[in-house]
Design a protein around this motif. Sequence first.
Motif, PDB file in Angstrom:
ATOM      1  N   ASP A 171      44.263   3.516  31.726  1.00 23.67           N
ATOM      2  CA  ASP A 171      42.637   3.476  32.196  1.00 23.67           C
ATOM      3  C   ASP A 171      41.404   3.732  31.153  1.00 23.67           C
ATOM      4  O   ASP A 171      40.174   3.261  31.617  1.00 23.67           O
ATOM      5  N   ASP A 172      41.702   4.303  30.239  1.00 20.38           N
ATOM      6  CA  ASP A 172      39.561   4.726  29.494  1.00 20.38           C
ATOM      7  C   ASP A 172      40.486   5.028  28.433  1.00 20.38           C
ATOM      8  O   ASP A 172      41.319   5.627  28.353  1.00 20.38           O
ATOM      9  N   VAL A 173      39.983   5.109  27.493  1.00 19.73           N
ATOM     10  CA  VAL A 173      39.878   5.289  25.654  1.00 19.73           C
ATOM     11  C   VAL A 173      38.221   6.162  25.740  1.00 19.73           C
ATOM     12  O   VAL A 173      37.417   5.752  25.847  1.00 19.73           O
ATOM     13  N   ILE A 174      38.658   7.358  24.989  1.00 19.20           N
ATOM     14  CA  ILE A 174      37.456   7.970  24.698  1.00 19.20           C
ATOM     15  C   ILE A 174      37.663   7.976  23.191  1.00 19.20           C
ATOM     16  O   ILE A 174      39.011   8.739  22.331  1.00 19.20           O
ATOM     17  N   LEU A 175      36.672   8.338  22.587  1.00 16.75           N
ATOM     18  CA  LEU A 175      35.707   8.866  21.309  1.00 16.75           C
ATOM     19  C   LEU A 175      36.186   9.755  20.677  1.00 16.75           C
ATOM     20  O   LEU A 175      34.798  10.033  21.237  1.00 16.75           O
ATOM     21  N   VAL A 176      36.972  10.591  19.833  1.00 13.78           N
ATOM     22  CA  VAL A 176      35.715  11.446  19.397  1.00 13.78           C
ATOM     23  C   VAL A 176      36.021  11.675  17.964  1.00 13.78           C
ATOM     24  O   VAL A 176      36.530  11.148  17.136  1.00 13.78           O
ATOM     25  N   GLY A 177      35.570  12.861  17.620  1.00 16.47           N
ATOM     26  CA  GLY A 177      35.505  12.905  16.472  1.00 16.47           C
ATOM     27  C   GLY A 177      34.076  11.788  15.242  1.00 16.47           C
ATOM     28  O   GLY A 177      33.577  11.192  15.789  1.00 16.47           O
TER      29      GLY A 177
END
Length: 204
Positions: A171-177
Motif C-alpha cells: 500500500d505504501d513505501v516509506i523512505l527514511v535515513g
Amino acid sequence: AGREVKKLVHEPTAVALAYGYNRGGDARIVIIDMGGVRLDVSVMEISGNVFDVVATGGDPYLGGSNVDTRVAEWILANIKKKHGRDLKEEPRLLTKVRTAAEQAKRELTRCRAVDLQIPLTVGTKSKKAKLGLLRLHASTVDELAADLVKRVLDVVRRTLADRNLDPSEIDDVILVGGASRMPLLRKSVEKHFGQEPRTNLPPE
C-alpha cells in the motif's frame, strides 16, 4: 533521565507511528531505512493499532558512506588527471577530499551540479593553499551510485520474496535515513513499486 518507560518500540514501528498509521485501518507497508553505514528493509502489516513486522532484510555494509567513497575516488582521479597531484599521499588533504565528497553528494540532491574547490597543498598562516577546481554533476553521482542502488533493490526484492509478496501488494513505501535523499534511489524505488514513496517527513 528520570522518566518512566511505558514501552519500547522498534524503529519500523516508530516510523509507522510518525506517519500516522495508528489511526485505525489496515495497511501493508515497506520501510526502506538507508543511513550512513547500513540498510534495513522492513515489511509491516498494520491492522487497527496492531503493528506486525512480517519480513525484514538488510545489508550492514551498504549506506551513504559507500556513495561518499565513490565520489571521493572520482575527485582524486580527476585532481590527478587535471592538476597532476596525487592527494592519496597527503592524509590532511585526503580528509578534506572526503569531507568535500560528502557535502557535494548532499548538495546534489537539490541541484544539477556543484563546483568544488579542492586544496592541492596544505595552507599556512603565510601561504594560502593552492586550489584545484572541479565541476561535479548529479548525473555523474548517479553513474557512480548505480550499482549501489541496484543492491538496495535486490535487498527489497529478497525481503518481499520472504513473504511471497509482489510490489503491487504494497500500500505504501516509506523512505527514511539520510542516504534516502538520493534522487536516483527515490526514482528507482518509485519505478519498482509503481508508486511514489512517502518522504514528507525529514528522513533523519
